[in-house]
Design an enzyme around this catalytic site. Sequence first.
Site, PDB file in Angstrom:
ATOM      1  N   LYS A 192      13.021   5.945   2.058  1.00 17.84           N
ATOM      2  CA  LYS A 192      11.509   5.507   1.987  1.00 17.84           C
ATOM      3  C   LYS A 192      11.629   4.989   0.432  1.00 17.84           C
ATOM      4  O   LYS A 192      10.631   4.083   0.101  1.00 17.84           O
ATOM      5  CB  LYS A 192      10.447   6.655   2.218  1.00 17.84           C
ATOM      6  CG  LYS A 192      10.577   7.332   3.643  1.00 17.84           C
ATOM      7  CD  LYS A 192      10.213   5.946   4.609  1.00 17.84           C
ATOM      8  CE  LYS A 192      10.029   6.511   5.846  1.00 17.84           C
ATOM      9  NZ  LYS A 192       9.698   5.409   7.000  1.00 17.84           N
ATOM     10  N   TYR A 216      16.416  10.661   4.192  1.00 16.70           N
ATOM     11  CA  TYR A 216      15.078  10.186   4.540  1.00 16.70           C
ATOM     12  C   TYR A 216      14.398   9.707   3.161  1.00 16.70           C
ATOM     13  O   TYR A 216      13.575   8.626   3.090  1.00 16.70           O
ATOM     14  CB  TYR A 216      14.296  11.347   5.212  1.00 16.70           C
ATOM     15  CG  TYR A 216      12.822  10.865   5.896  1.00 16.70           C
ATOM     16  CD1 TYR A 216      12.905  10.153   7.021  1.00 16.70           C
ATOM     17  CD2 TYR A 216      11.786  11.179   4.971  1.00 16.70           C
ATOM     18  CE1 TYR A 216      11.441   9.935   7.424  1.00 16.70           C
ATOM     19  CE2 TYR A 216      10.515  10.762   5.713  1.00 16.70           C
ATOM     20  CZ  TYR A 216      10.399  10.137   6.609  1.00 16.70           C
ATOM     21  OH  TYR A 216       9.105   9.816   7.472  1.00 16.70           O
ATOM     22  N   ASP A 237      16.721  -2.344  19.121  1.00 18.21           N
ATOM     23  CA  ASP A 237      16.793  -1.299  18.169  1.00 18.21           C
ATOM     24  C   ASP A 237      16.765  -2.034  16.962  1.00 18.21           C
ATOM     25  O   ASP A 237      17.443  -3.156  16.583  1.00 18.21           O
ATOM     26  CB  ASP A 237      18.443  -0.713  18.291  1.00 18.21           C
ATOM     27  CG  ASP A 237      19.011  -0.206  17.105  1.00 18.21           C
ATOM     28  OD1 ASP A 237      18.390   0.031  16.089  1.00 18.21           O
ATOM     29  OD2 ASP A 237      20.250   0.351  17.189  1.00 18.21           O
ATOM     30  N   VAL A 238      15.942  -1.563  15.882  1.00 19.51           N
ATOM     31  CA  VAL A 238      15.680  -2.518  14.533  1.00 19.51           C
ATOM     32  C   VAL A 238      16.707  -2.428  13.715  1.00 19.51           C
ATOM     33  O   VAL A 238      16.829  -3.374  13.050  1.00 19.51           O
ATOM     34  CB  VAL A 238      14.427  -1.962  14.053  1.00 19.51           C
ATOM     35  CG1 VAL A 238      13.101  -2.077  14.752  1.00 19.51           C
ATOM     36  CG2 VAL A 238      14.611  -0.343  13.714  1.00 19.51           C
ATOM     37  N   ASN A 298       7.558   0.004  11.556  1.00 20.59           N
ATOM     38  CA  ASN A 298       7.385   1.413  12.022  1.00 20.59           C
ATOM     39  C   ASN A 298       8.406   2.271  11.943  1.00 20.59           C
ATOM     40  O   ASN A 298       8.424   3.401  11.607  1.00 20.59           O
ATOM     41  CB  ASN A 298       6.172   1.459  12.654  1.00 20.59           C
ATOM     42  CG  ASN A 298       5.993   3.004  12.920  1.00 20.59           C
ATOM     43  OD1 ASN A 298       5.545   3.853  12.204  1.00 20.59           O
ATOM     44  ND2 ASN A 298       6.526   3.470  14.275  1.00 20.59           N
TER      45      ASN A 298
HETATM   46  C1  BGC Z   1       7.618  13.041   7.461  1.00 18.76           C
HETATM   47  C2  BGC Z   1       6.921  14.202   7.837  1.00 18.76           C
HETATM   48  C3  BGC Z   1       6.475  15.059   6.673  1.00 18.76           C
HETATM   49  C4  BGC Z   1       5.687  14.309   5.844  1.00 18.76           C
HETATM   50  C5  BGC Z   1       5.265  15.056   4.679  1.00 18.76           C
HETATM   51  C6  BGC Z   1       6.529  12.326   6.482  1.00 18.76           C
HETATM   52  O1  BGC Z   1       7.352  11.300   5.961  1.00 18.76           O
HETATM   53  O2  BGC Z   1       7.901  12.170   8.561  1.00 18.76           O
HETATM   54  O3  BGC Z   1       7.947  14.996   8.657  1.00 18.76           O
HETATM   55  O4  BGC Z   1       5.753  16.148   7.195  1.00 18.76           O
HETATM   56  O5  BGC Z   1       6.378  13.237   5.404  1.00 18.76           O
HETATM   57  O6  BGC Z   1       6.195  16.005   4.216  1.00 18.76           O
END
Ligand code: BGC
Length: 266
Positions: free
Chosen positions: A169, A165, A65-66, A92
């Site tokens: 990122k 998310y 598990d990272v 990744n």
């Molecule tokens: C996500 C995808 C998404 C894409 C574009 C990616 O980083 O993991 O679920 O479709 O971005 O929105």
Amino acid sequence: MHISLDKQVALVTGASSGLGYACAKGLAAAGASVVINYNSQAEPAEKLAAEIRQQGGQAIAVQGDVSSQDDVNHLIAQAVENFGGLDILVANSGLQKDAPIGEMTLQEWQKVIDVNLTGQFLTAQAALLQFRKQKGQRQVSRATGKIIHVSSVHQVIPWAGHVNYAASKGGVDLLMRSIAQEVGEEQIRVNSIAPGAIATAINAENTEGDAAKKLLELIPYGRIGAAEDVANAVVWLASDLSDYVHGTTLFIDGGMTLYPEFRGNG
Ligand code: BGC
């Protein structure tokens, strides 16, 4: 021009499916020995490792598990024990736990940050400590070591309903650039790739059928990406052909970050 990663050792995290799987396969095809990390899906990871070995390559599948420092250290130790060192990290592992902001639980927030951001910190740190340890001992590449972070177009495109998310990122971007600034003089090369809509399990419901048509409106190049599109770029970024590429993000998105909604608008 020929890309060879002969005698190099790569660790790919989250490689039992999707982008990680394709990257592990691509790196092995270019001649690297590969540690295929998985967290819960042992079977496809073991199968890929066996396939690579059958074709004359070298690969092992290793659980971990990272977001756990002990697990990450174990992954690096396995690379060293089985293949003699580490030259390439593809960080990744990533996941989505989507919810509107008002409904997102602390657990959903935390889990995504733990894997997508803390996991990238832990793996990059452990890889870089290994690169330092073996400095001068491995004459397999111009760089002392290479780190490739897997980010997303959402490091720049805000994403309603996915704040955990997108925040993870966005964090990866400055994590990568700050590490790159810090360790460049050691000839450790650090970059990110930022994939757009690539057909993998993480977004299967958006990349098939009617949803795919809607998604295509966001992609100037007119097709949804394949995992191999990403793997090809990763192989290049891991190779000496990109030796002067450092601290940058390569967008692999068919132009998604060109904001095509602005064509004839705005
Ligand atoms: C996500 C995808 C998404 C894409 C574009 C990616 O980083 O993991 O679920 O479709 O971005 O929105």
